[in-house]
Write a protein that holds these residues in place. Structure first.
Motif, PDB file in Angstrom:
ATOM      1  N   THR A  20       0.836  -1.206   0.000  1.00  0.00           N
ATOM      2  CA  THR A  20       0.000   0.000   0.000  1.00  0.00           C
ATOM      3  C   THR A  20       0.864   1.247   0.000  1.00  0.00           C
ATOM      4  O   THR A  20       0.590   2.210  -0.729  1.00  0.00           O
ATOM      5  N   MET A  21       1.894   1.246   0.814  1.00  0.00           N
ATOM      6  CA  MET A  21       2.789   2.408   0.871  1.00  0.00           C
ATOM      7  C   MET A  21       3.472   2.637  -0.467  1.00  0.00           C
ATOM      8  O   MET A  21       3.574   3.773  -0.952  1.00  0.00           O
ATOM      9  N   ARG A  22       3.939   1.557  -1.088  1.00  0.00           N
ATOM     10  CA  ARG A  22       4.603   1.697  -2.392  1.00  0.00           C
ATOM     11  C   ARG A  22       3.641   2.238  -3.439  1.00  0.00           C
ATOM     12  O   ARG A  22       3.999   3.108  -4.238  1.00  0.00           O
ATOM     13  N   MET A  23       2.422   1.738  -3.439  1.00  0.00           N
ATOM     14  CA  MET A  23       1.433   2.201  -4.403  1.00  0.00           C
ATOM     15  C   MET A  23       1.129   3.681  -4.192  1.00  0.00           C
ATOM     16  O   MET A  23       1.039   4.457  -5.155  1.00  0.00           O
ATOM     17  N   ALA A  24       0.967   4.095  -2.940  1.00  0.00           N
ATOM     18  CA  ALA A  24       0.676   5.502  -2.654  1.00  0.00           C
ATOM     19  C   ALA A  24       1.803   6.404  -3.152  1.00  0.00           C
ATOM     20  O   ALA A  24       1.552   7.471  -3.729  1.00  0.00           O
ATOM     21  N   ARG A  25       3.035   5.965  -2.971  1.00  0.00           N
ATOM     22  CA  ARG A  25       4.157   6.775  -3.433  1.00  0.00           C
ATOM     23  C   ARG A  25       4.228   6.795  -4.957  1.00  0.00           C
ATOM     24  O   ARG A  25       4.559   7.822  -5.556  1.00  0.00           O
ATOM     25  N   GLU A  26       3.907   5.658  -5.591  1.00  0.00           N
ATOM     26  CA  GLU A  26       3.853   5.640  -7.058  1.00  0.00           C
ATOM     27  C   GLU A  26       2.785   6.594  -7.585  1.00  0.00           C
ATOM     28  O   GLU A  26       2.910   7.130  -8.693  1.00  0.00           O
ATOM     29  N   MET A  27       1.730   6.810  -6.806  1.00  0.00           N
ATOM     30  CA  MET A  27       0.649   7.704  -7.191  1.00  0.00           C
ATOM     31  C   MET A  27       0.967   9.165  -6.875  1.00  0.00           C
ATOM     32  O   MET A  27       0.130  10.049  -7.053  1.00  0.00           O
ATOM     33  N   GLY A  28       2.186   9.411  -6.385  1.00  0.00           N
ATOM     34  CA  GLY A  28       2.611  10.781  -6.124  1.00  0.00           C
ATOM     35  C   GLY A  28       2.317  11.283  -4.730  1.00  0.00           C
ATOM     36  O   GLY A  28       2.443  12.486  -4.457  1.00  0.00           O
ATOM     37  N   CYS A  29       1.945  10.393  -3.822  1.00  0.00           N
ATOM     38  CA  CYS A  29       1.630  10.789  -2.446  1.00  0.00           C
ATOM     39  C   CYS A  29       2.843  10.596  -1.530  1.00  0.00           C
ATOM     40  O   CYS A  29       3.736   9.807  -1.812  1.00  0.00           O
ATOM     41  N   ARG A  30       2.822  11.328  -0.430  1.00  0.00           N
ATOM     42  CA  ARG A  30       3.717  11.025   0.685  1.00  0.00           C
ATOM     43  C   ARG A  30       2.960  10.108   1.645  1.00  0.00           C
ATOM     44  O   ARG A  30       1.736  10.045   1.620  1.00  0.00           O
ATOM     45  N   VAL A  31       3.708   9.407   2.492  1.00  0.00           N
ATOM     46  CA  VAL A  31       3.094   8.430   3.395  1.00  0.00           C
ATOM     47  C   VAL A  31       3.530   8.689   4.824  1.00  0.00           C
ATOM     48  O   VAL A  31       4.733   8.836   5.104  1.00  0.00           O
ATOM     49  N   LEU A  32       2.547   8.749   5.731  1.00  0.00           N
ATOM     50  CA  LEU A  32       2.794   8.711   7.165  1.00  0.00           C
ATOM     51  C   LEU A  32       2.394   7.321   7.639  1.00  0.00           C
ATOM     52  O   LEU A  32       1.254   6.889   7.429  1.00  0.00           O
ATOM     53  N   ALA A  33       3.322   6.591   8.260  1.00  0.00           N
ATOM     54  CA  ALA A  33       3.035   5.262   8.796  1.00  0.00           C
ATOM     55  C   ALA A  33       3.023   5.332  10.321  1.00  0.00           C
ATOM     56  O   ALA A  33       3.921   5.923  10.928  1.00  0.00           O
ATOM     57  N   THR A  34       1.988   4.742  10.929  1.00  0.00           N
ATOM     58  CA  THR A  34       1.968   4.618  12.389  1.00  0.00           C
ATOM     59  C   THR A  34       1.796   3.154  12.757  1.00  0.00           C
ATOM     60  O   THR A  34       1.089   2.405  12.084  1.00  0.00           O
ATOM     61  N   ASP A  35       2.458   2.765  13.836  1.00  0.00           N
ATOM     62  CA  ASP A  35       2.397   1.393  14.318  1.00  0.00           C
ATOM     63  C   ASP A  35       2.778   1.401  15.791  1.00  0.00           C
ATOM     64  O   ASP A  35       3.486   2.305  16.250  1.00  0.00           O
ATOM     65  N   GLY A  36       2.310   0.385  16.507  1.00  0.00           N
ATOM     66  CA  GLY A  36       2.625   0.318  17.928  1.00  0.00           C
ATOM     67  C   GLY A  36       4.039  -0.133  18.219  1.00  0.00           C
ATOM     68  O   GLY A  36       4.516   0.006  19.346  1.00  0.00           O
ATOM     69  N   SER A  37       4.741  -0.675  17.220  1.00  0.00           N
ATOM     70  CA  SER A  37       6.112  -1.141  17.397  1.00  0.00           C
ATOM     71  C   SER A  37       7.066  -0.305  16.548  1.00  0.00           C
ATOM     72  O   SER A  37       6.745   0.044  15.408  1.00  0.00           O
ATOM     73  N   ALA A  38       8.236  -0.021  17.085  1.00  0.00           N
ATOM     74  CA  ALA A  38       9.188   0.855  16.398  1.00  0.00           C
ATOM     75  C   ALA A  38      10.056   0.127  15.386  1.00  0.00           C
ATOM     76  O   ALA A  38      10.751   0.766  14.592  1.00  0.00           O
ATOM     77  N   ASP A  39      10.005  -1.199  15.371  1.00  0.00           N
ATOM     78  CA  ASP A  39      10.930  -1.963  14.519  1.00  0.00           C
ATOM     79  C   ASP A  39      10.276  -2.451  13.234  1.00  0.00           C
ATOM     80  O   ASP A  39      10.758  -3.394  12.610  1.00  0.00           O
ATOM     81  N   LYS A  40       9.215  -1.823  12.783  1.00  0.00           N
ATOM     82  CA  LYS A  40       8.498  -2.290  11.600  1.00  0.00           C
ATOM     83  C   LYS A  40       9.160  -1.804  10.317  1.00  0.00           C
ATOM     84  O   LYS A  40       9.647  -0.670  10.230  1.00  0.00           O
ATOM     85  N   ALA A  41       9.138  -2.663   9.291  1.00  0.00           N
ATOM     86  CA  ALA A  41       9.806  -2.365   8.022  1.00  0.00           C
ATOM     87  C   ALA A  41       9.202  -1.154   7.324  1.00  0.00           C
ATOM     88  O   ALA A  41       9.897  -0.440   6.590  1.00  0.00           O
ATOM     89  N   GLY A  42       7.922  -0.904   7.539  1.00  0.00           N
ATOM     90  CA  GLY A  42       7.263   0.214   6.885  1.00  0.00           C
ATOM     91  C   GLY A  42       7.792   1.573   7.298  1.00  0.00           C
ATOM     92  O   GLY A  42       7.649   2.549   6.554  1.00  0.00           O
ATOM     93  N   PHE A  43       8.411   1.653   8.471  1.00  0.00           N
ATOM     94  CA  PHE A  43       8.945   2.939   8.919  1.00  0.00           C
ATOM     95  C   PHE A  43      10.084   3.398   8.009  1.00  0.00           C
ATOM     96  O   PHE A  43      10.273   4.593   7.791  1.00  0.00           O
TER      97      PHE A  43
END
Length: 398
Positions: A20-43
């Motif tokens: 989802t993050m990759r698709m949003a960036r391909e569409m020209g968007c920036r991404v804010l990711a939130t998660d309860g753990s700090a070690d997630k790959a999406g960060f």
């Protein structure tokens, strides 16, 4: 002057959110990711990130406000659906709304809404302790299904056929409920099916229908999911009408919906629903192939308030998801993965576990070794490709 790209807030930063993050960036968007753990790959992939529990609406809203997001999306996990809906509503952004989110994430509310709309539902009772739940079960015809009202991936869900097994099953269901509430239902035998839908422009589009084949030792967990199956115990019109009636009852007016029904030759029985895309690569891989609709792009457009016009392919193609299991013990190595990936028709070979992980009794979906997604024009081709690939993958145990 060039305008600043829109900022999409994606709830969750684990492996299922990366596409989802990759698709949003391909569409020209920036991404804010939130998660309860700090070690997630999406960060590492997101433009901005914060540690915020996606089950916490207040923490999610605070992060969204700080960064002035333009859209909020929780498209791959039930755990963040309520927080996403609450945040979007508070900020005046598109979303399904808190009421619909509660209806879709609380299994007792979902059942009540379906019954109020005239849909056939299992006899059910809700309880807040093991003793009350056991009394409720004994008042219903057995066997029974016990489930936490507020979890996902089959965690804490069990089919119980023996009264003596009820206390253990109920205790496990309570252990997996954040609210410490359990739903006890009569078991409905039949064929379990999935209906994947997209609601946009006030119109409901069915993107895929699949049949699930359960494991014999745990019927709440699938060993195969097949899209394109034509022979079902009810007509396709009856199933799609029940799905539309269910979504109206739940108040879902936008976004992806992954609903599950039990078919026994009578009216379809809704047993679960999720206001997000289906897991195990259904949402990003299977649905575009089967329906011709890029469900991920559509979900992002809807979250950002952009027009979303889709036209599913009239003649649907087929897909199969073959799940992998292994013996009990500690995994030493997994062989044959690349050979399986190289076979024609194989789109994904995904492993949930790896060397050093322990595997044992199949209690929920995430305890399967992994899965293989195959895409084809016919069901026979898709299933055959999946079985051939699965025979190549095996785990060696210590």
């Amino acid at each position: 002057m060039q305008s600043t790209p829109l900022l999409l807030h994606v709830l969750g930063a684990g492996p299922w959110q990366l596409a989802t993050m990759r698709m949003a960036r391909e569409m020209g968007c920036r991404v804010l990711a939130t998660d309860g753990s700090a070690d997630k790959a999406g960060f590492a992939l997101a433009d901005l990130h914060e540690v915020a529990d996606i089950t916490d609406p207040a923490a999610t809203l605070a992060a969204a406000r700080r960064h002035r997001v333009d859209g909020v999306l929780c498209d791959t996990t039930d755990n963040g659906v309520l927080a996403a809906a609450f945040t979007a509503a508070e900020l005046g952004l598109p979303g399904i709304g808190p009421e619909a989110a509660r209806n879709c994430t609380d299994k007792a509310r979902m059942t009540a809404c379906a019954a109020a709309a005239g849909l056939r539902v299992p006899l059910s009772a809700q309880a807040a302790d093991v003793q009350a739940a056991q009394r409720a079960a004994l008042a219903l015809p057995g066997p029974w299904v016990v489930k936490p009202v507020d979890n996902q991936s089959g965690r804490g869900v069990a089919v119980v056929r023996d009264v003596a097994a009820l206390p253990t099953a109920l205790a496990e269901a309570f252990r997996h409920s954040r609210r410490h509430e359990v739903l006890v239902q009569e078991f409905v035998a039949g064929v379990e099916v999935i209906v994947d839908s997209l609601v946009c422009d006030n119109e409901l589009h069915v993107l895929g229908v699949a049949a699930k084949l359960p494991y014999a030792d745990n019927p709440t967990v699938s060993q195969r999911i097949t899209y394109g199956v034509a022979a079902l115990p009810v007509t396709m019109d009856a199933l799609t009408e029940a799905n539309a009636q269910l979504l109206r009852a739940l108040g879902v007016k936008q976004g992806l919906v992954h609903a599950e029904f039990m078919l026994d030759g009578r009216a379809p029985v809704p047993i679960d629903v999720a206001a997000r895309g289906g897991g195990v690569h259904i949402y990003p891989v299977v649905l575009p192939h089967v329906s011709g609709v890029d469900a991920m792009r559509a979900a992002i457009e809807l979250a950002l308030g952009r027009p979303c016009h889709v036209q599913p392919r009239p003649a649907r193609r087929a897909a199969n998801i073959e799940f992998l299991r292994a013996g009990s013990g500690r995994i030493a190595a997994i062989r044959g993965v690349q050979a399986a990936r190289d076979l024609p028709g194989v789109a994904v070979v995904h492993l949930n576990l790896g060397p050093g992980d322990d595997i044992g009794h199949l209690q929920h979906k995430d305890q399967r070794l992994g899965h293989i997604v195959t895409l084809a024009n016919t069901v026979e081709e898709a299933v055959d490709a999946g079985q051939r690939a699965a025979r190549l993958v095996h785990a060696e145990m210590q």
